[in-house]
Design a protein around this motif. Structure first.
Motif, PDB file in Angstrom:
ATOM      1  N   SER A  44       1.722   1.203  20.530  1.00  0.00           N
ATOM      2  CA  SER A  44       2.151   0.113  19.637  1.00  0.00           C
ATOM      3  C   SER A  44       2.831   0.650  18.385  1.00  0.00           C
ATOM      4  O   SER A  44       3.605  -0.061  17.738  1.00  0.00           O
ATOM      5  N   VAL A  45       2.539   1.902  18.025  1.00  0.00           N
ATOM      6  CA  VAL A  45       3.219   2.537  16.891  1.00  0.00           C
ATOM      7  C   VAL A  45       4.017   3.751  17.378  1.00  0.00           C
ATOM      8  O   VAL A  45       4.283   4.673  16.616  1.00  0.00           O
ATOM      9  N   GLY A  46       4.392   3.711  18.662  1.00  0.00           N
ATOM     10  CA  GLY A  46       5.185   4.766  19.251  1.00  0.00           C
ATOM     11  C   GLY A  46       6.623   4.349  19.452  1.00  0.00           C
ATOM     12  O   GLY A  46       7.290   3.883  18.515  1.00  0.00           O
ATOM     13  N   LEU A  47       7.121   4.486  20.674  1.00  0.00           N
ATOM     14  CA  LEU A  47       8.527   4.214  20.963  1.00  0.00           C
ATOM     15  C   LEU A  47       8.949   2.794  20.611  1.00  0.00           C
ATOM     16  O   LEU A  47      10.024   2.577  20.042  1.00  0.00           O
ATOM     17  N   ASP A  48       8.119   1.831  20.949  1.00  0.00           N
ATOM     18  CA  ASP A  48       8.479   0.437  20.704  1.00  0.00           C
ATOM     19  C   ASP A  48       8.633   0.136  19.216  1.00  0.00           C
ATOM     20  O   ASP A  48       9.412  -0.724  18.818  1.00  0.00           O
ATOM     21  N   HIS A  49       7.897   0.879  18.397  1.00  0.00           N
ATOM     22  CA  HIS A  49       7.907   0.653  16.948  1.00  0.00           C
ATOM     23  C   HIS A  49       9.217   1.113  16.302  1.00  0.00           C
ATOM     24  O   HIS A  49       9.536   0.711  15.181  1.00  0.00           O
ATOM     25  N   LEU A  50       9.970   1.951  17.009  1.00  0.00           N
ATOM     26  CA  LEU A  50      11.205   2.487  16.436  1.00  0.00           C
ATOM     27  C   LEU A  50      12.205   1.404  16.076  1.00  0.00           C
ATOM     28  O   LEU A  50      12.993   1.560  15.134  1.00  0.00           O
ATOM     29  N   PHE A  51      12.196   0.296  16.821  1.00  0.00           N
ATOM     30  CA  PHE A  51      13.208  -0.724  16.598  1.00  0.00           C
ATOM     31  C   PHE A  51      13.102  -1.383  15.219  1.00  0.00           C
ATOM     32  O   PHE A  51      14.084  -1.886  14.692  1.00  0.00           O
ATOM     33  N   TYR A  52      11.890  -1.366  14.635  1.00  0.00           N
ATOM     34  CA  TYR A  52      11.750  -1.844  13.258  1.00  0.00           C
ATOM     35  C   TYR A  52      12.637  -1.006  12.327  1.00  0.00           C
ATOM     36  O   TYR A  52      13.330  -1.532  11.455  1.00  0.00           O
ATOM     37  N   TYR A  53      12.605   0.312  12.510  1.00  0.00           N
ATOM     38  CA  TYR A  53      13.389   1.199  11.658  1.00  0.00           C
ATOM     39  C   TYR A  53      14.883   1.048  11.922  1.00  0.00           C
ATOM     40  O   TYR A  53      15.692   1.050  10.984  1.00  0.00           O
ATOM     41  N   PHE A  54      15.242   0.903  13.187  1.00  0.00           N
ATOM     42  CA  PHE A  54      16.660   0.812  13.521  1.00  0.00           C
ATOM     43  C   PHE A  54      17.265  -0.482  12.988  1.00  0.00           C
ATOM     44  O   PHE A  54      18.393  -0.499  12.487  1.00  0.00           O
ATOM     45  N   GLN A  55      16.530  -1.582  13.115  1.00  0.00           N
ATOM     46  CA  GLN A  55      17.028  -2.852  12.596  1.00  0.00           C
ATOM     47  C   GLN A  55      17.087  -2.826  11.066  1.00  0.00           C
ATOM     48  O   GLN A  55      18.022  -3.352  10.470  1.00  0.00           O
ATOM     49  N   THR A 104      -7.338  24.564  -3.193  1.00  0.00           N
ATOM     50  CA  THR A 104      -7.593  25.188  -4.492  1.00  0.00           C
ATOM     51  C   THR A 104      -8.720  24.480  -5.243  1.00  0.00           C
ATOM     52  O   THR A 104      -9.648  25.125  -5.765  1.00  0.00           O
ATOM     53  N   SER A 105      -8.640  23.156  -5.276  1.00  0.00           N
ATOM     54  CA  SER A 105      -9.593  22.373  -6.082  1.00  0.00           C
ATOM     55  C   SER A 105     -10.756  21.801  -5.274  1.00  0.00           C
ATOM     56  O   SER A 105     -11.709  21.294  -5.844  1.00  0.00           O
ATOM     57  N   GLY A 106     -10.642  21.863  -3.943  1.00  0.00           N
ATOM     58  CA  GLY A 106     -11.681  21.267  -3.106  1.00  0.00           C
ATOM     59  C   GLY A 106     -11.379  19.840  -2.725  1.00  0.00           C
ATOM     60  O   GLY A 106     -11.718  19.393  -1.625  1.00  0.00           O
ATOM     61  N   ILE A 107     -10.733  19.104  -3.601  1.00  0.00           N
ATOM     62  CA  ILE A 107     -10.340  17.727  -3.343  1.00  0.00           C
ATOM     63  C   ILE A 107      -9.020  17.450  -4.047  1.00  0.00           C
ATOM     64  O   ILE A 107      -8.795  17.940  -5.168  1.00  0.00           O
ATOM     65  N   ALA A 108      -8.147  16.707  -3.387  1.00  0.00           N
ATOM     66  CA  ALA A 108      -6.846  16.375  -3.967  1.00  0.00           C
ATOM     67  C   ALA A 108      -6.413  15.018  -3.444  1.00  0.00           C
ATOM     68  O   ALA A 108      -6.943  14.518  -2.445  1.00  0.00           O
ATOM     69  N   VAL A 109      -5.431  14.421  -4.119  1.00  0.00           N
ATOM     70  CA  VAL A 109      -4.929  13.125  -3.675  1.00  0.00           C
ATOM     71  C   VAL A 109      -3.410  13.113  -3.777  1.00  0.00           C
ATOM     72  O   VAL A 109      -2.825  13.644  -4.728  1.00  0.00           O
ATOM     73  N   LEU A 110      -2.788  12.537  -2.749  1.00  0.00           N
ATOM     74  CA  LEU A 110      -1.336  12.372  -2.698  1.00  0.00           C
ATOM     75  C   LEU A 110      -1.036  10.887  -2.841  1.00  0.00           C
ATOM     76  O   LEU A 110      -1.550  10.067  -2.068  1.00  0.00           O
ATOM     77  N   LEU A 111      -0.219  10.523  -3.808  1.00  0.00           N
ATOM     78  CA  LEU A 111       0.090   9.126  -4.111  1.00  0.00           C
ATOM     79  C   LEU A 111       1.568   8.868  -3.860  1.00  0.00           C
ATOM     80  O   LEU A 111       2.429   9.471  -4.518  1.00  0.00           O
ATOM     81  N   ILE A 112       1.873   8.013  -2.898  1.00  0.00           N
ATOM     82  CA  ILE A 112       3.251   7.748  -2.490  1.00  0.00           C
ATOM     83  C   ILE A 112       3.689   6.376  -2.998  1.00  0.00           C
ATOM     84  O   ILE A 112       2.916   5.414  -2.949  1.00  0.00           O
ATOM     85  N   LYS A 113       4.937   6.278  -3.453  1.00  0.00           N
ATOM     86  CA  LYS A 113       5.509   4.995  -3.847  1.00  0.00           C
ATOM     87  C   LYS A 113       6.910   4.862  -3.277  1.00  0.00           C
ATOM     88  O   LYS A 113       7.493   5.818  -2.769  1.00  0.00           O
ATOM     89  N   ASN A 114       7.453   3.652  -3.368  1.00  0.00           N
ATOM     90  CA  ASN A 114       8.824   3.355  -2.936  1.00  0.00           C
ATOM     91  C   ASN A 114       9.070   3.784  -1.483  1.00  0.00           C
ATOM     92  O   ASN A 114      10.081   4.401  -1.163  1.00  0.00           O
ATOM     93  N   ALA A 115       8.140   3.420  -0.603  1.00  0.00           N
ATOM     94  CA  ALA A 115       8.251   3.817   0.797  1.00  0.00           C
ATOM     95  C   ALA A 115       8.519   2.619   1.696  1.00  0.00           C
ATOM     96  O   ALA A 115       8.201   1.477   1.356  1.00  0.00           O
ATOM     97  N   PHE A 116       9.106   2.894   2.854  1.00  0.00           N
ATOM     98  CA  PHE A 116       9.182   1.940   3.953  1.00  0.00           C
ATOM     99  C   PHE A 116       8.009   2.250   4.870  1.00  0.00           C
ATOM    100  O   PHE A 116       7.614   3.396   5.031  1.00  0.00           O
ATOM    101  N   ALA A 117       7.434   1.219   5.470  1.00  0.00           N
ATOM    102  CA  ALA A 117       6.215   1.349   6.271  1.00  0.00           C
ATOM    103  C   ALA A 117       6.254   2.562   7.190  1.00  0.00           C
ATOM    104  O   ALA A 117       7.268   2.848   7.825  1.00  0.00           O
ATOM    105  N   GLY A 118       5.105   3.261   7.270  1.00  0.00           N
ATOM    106  CA  GLY A 118       5.089   4.580   7.897  1.00  0.00           C
ATOM    107  C   GLY A 118       4.427   4.702   9.237  1.00  0.00           C
ATOM    108  O   GLY A 118       3.944   5.779   9.586  1.00  0.00           O
ATOM    109  N   GLY A 119       4.358   3.645  10.033  1.00  0.00           N
ATOM    110  CA  GLY A 119       3.811   3.794  11.377  1.00  0.00           C
ATOM    111  C   GLY A 119       2.316   4.034  11.383  1.00  0.00           C
ATOM    112  O   GLY A 119       1.549   3.258  10.828  1.00  0.00           O
ATOM    113  N   GLU A 120       1.886   5.147  11.964  1.00  0.00           N
ATOM    114  CA  GLU A 120       0.469   5.413  12.218  1.00  0.00           C
ATOM    115  C   GLU A 120      -0.131   6.338  11.158  1.00  0.00           C
ATOM    116  O   GLU A 120       0.244   7.506  11.038  1.00  0.00           O
ATOM    117  N   LEU A 121      -1.114   5.842  10.404  1.00  0.00           N
ATOM    118  CA  LEU A 121      -1.790   6.676   9.419  1.00  0.00           C
ATOM    119  C   LEU A 121      -2.614   7.775  10.087  1.00  0.00           C
ATOM    120  O   LEU A 121      -2.852   8.830   9.496  1.00  0.00           O
TER     121      LEU A 121
END
Length: 331
Positions: A44-55, A104-121
């Protein structure tokens, strides 16, 4: 159905993404993530999902050549601007920095903005688990679901994923929507004329419906009533930490008049800093399954099938698109 080798999937995804206008670096990430999803049964988030990006690309709603920028807020907090490109591309550009900060720190966080939906987390969770990183990922998405008893679309399906590394290249990987099922599944049920549970969605008049098409025109519901709604809001608030738009503000996938600007947050914890943790989790799971009959799915991180069954019609559509750049057969 037809059996397709993993390399053939990768090659076709790369060709279609390039045909859609995406630069080579983005097309490679599409090929990696889509192939991985297909091989792991996440069609459901594989090949068929590509058409969202193409459109979206055809309507200039996604940046096909994003310029990713990142900054360190603290040594263990990294922000990434996806430049309105696909989220998975932004993640991959910042993955090395996230790993270094977590180790390095044992724990870290990555914060993303201004993105288009990313499929499978779950794609992020599997990659991080291979490096002995326990992760929790949350992303918002364009509003299609109500919360707090409202009939209006206020939040997205707001996926939540986590990955817990185990010994021997295994991990517990969970990836789920905050709605009763992912939106792509509602579309699948609508296309196939299959009914849905009456507590999954409301129609456009605010009434419960068992028709997937009516649900898509109406409002989806969180899983588990108000408790699921609480999880939905948690995902929303954490996904917005890096400066991404709220689901309510975000433009629709392919029907909007502007680009999406959603966000995601990925928490990474280095389990190597906690000696014995992996062994204790392994033993706990073994006890659950051996002594109590629990069916807990364990993901093999490296031992995956090298071929998969794919719909002949879908494969033909993608080949047609790769050759002609036409969406006529896929809409």
């Amino acid at each position: 159905m037809r059996s397709v080798a993993s390399q053939d999937i990768w090659n076709l995804v790369y060709r279609t993404a390039r045909r859609a206008g995406f630069v080579s670096a983005v097309a490679e990430i599409f090929a990696d993530s889509t192939t991985d999803a297909e091989l792991r049964g996440k069609s459901s988030v594989g090949l068929d999902h590509l058409f969202y990006y193409f459109q979206a690309a055809a309507k200039h709603l996604i940046n096909v050549a994003p310029s990713i920028s990142q900054a360190s807020v603290t040594p263990s907090m990294i922000t990434v601007d996806a430049d309105h490109g696909p989220m998975q591309f932004a993640y991959r550009q910042a993955e090395a920095a996230l790993l270094e900060a977590a180790q390095t720190s044992g724990i870290a966080v990555l914060l993303i903005k201004n993105a288009f939906a990313g499929g499978e987390l779950g794609y992020y969770a599997r990659r991080l688990a291979q490096r002995d990183i326990l992760s929790i990922s949350m992303a918002n998405s364009p509003a299609v679901m109500s919360v707090g008893g409202s009939y209006d679309r206020l939040v997205g399906t707001n996926p939540l994923s986590y990955g817990v590394p185990l010994a021997d290249d295994r991990a517990i990987v969970i990836d789920q929507a905050s709605s009763s099922t992912a939106r792509v599944n509602f579309q699948k049920y609508a296309n196939q004329g299959q009914p849905i549970h009456e507590d999954w969605a409301l129609d456009k008049h605010g009434q419960p419906t068992t028709q997937a098409a009516e649900a898509l025109a109406g409002t989806l519901l969180p899983f588990g009533g108000y408790k699921g709604g609480n999880i939905t809001l948690l995902v929303e608030f954490i996904a917005m930490l890096g400066g991404g738009d709220s689901s309510y503000e975000a433009a629709p996938y392919i029907d909007g008049t502007r680009q999406q600007g959603i966000g995601a947050s990925i928490i990474a914890i280095d389990t190597g800093k906690m000696p014995g943790y992996t062994a204790r989790i392994d033993e706990l799971l073994h006890s659950f399954t051996r002594d109590h009959g629990s069916k807990i799915r364990v993901t093999k991180l490296t031992d995956v099938p090298q071929s998969v069954e794919v719909s002949r019609r879908l494969w033909t559509q993608l080949e047609h698109y790769a050759e002609n750049g036409s969406l006529d057969q896929t809409e």
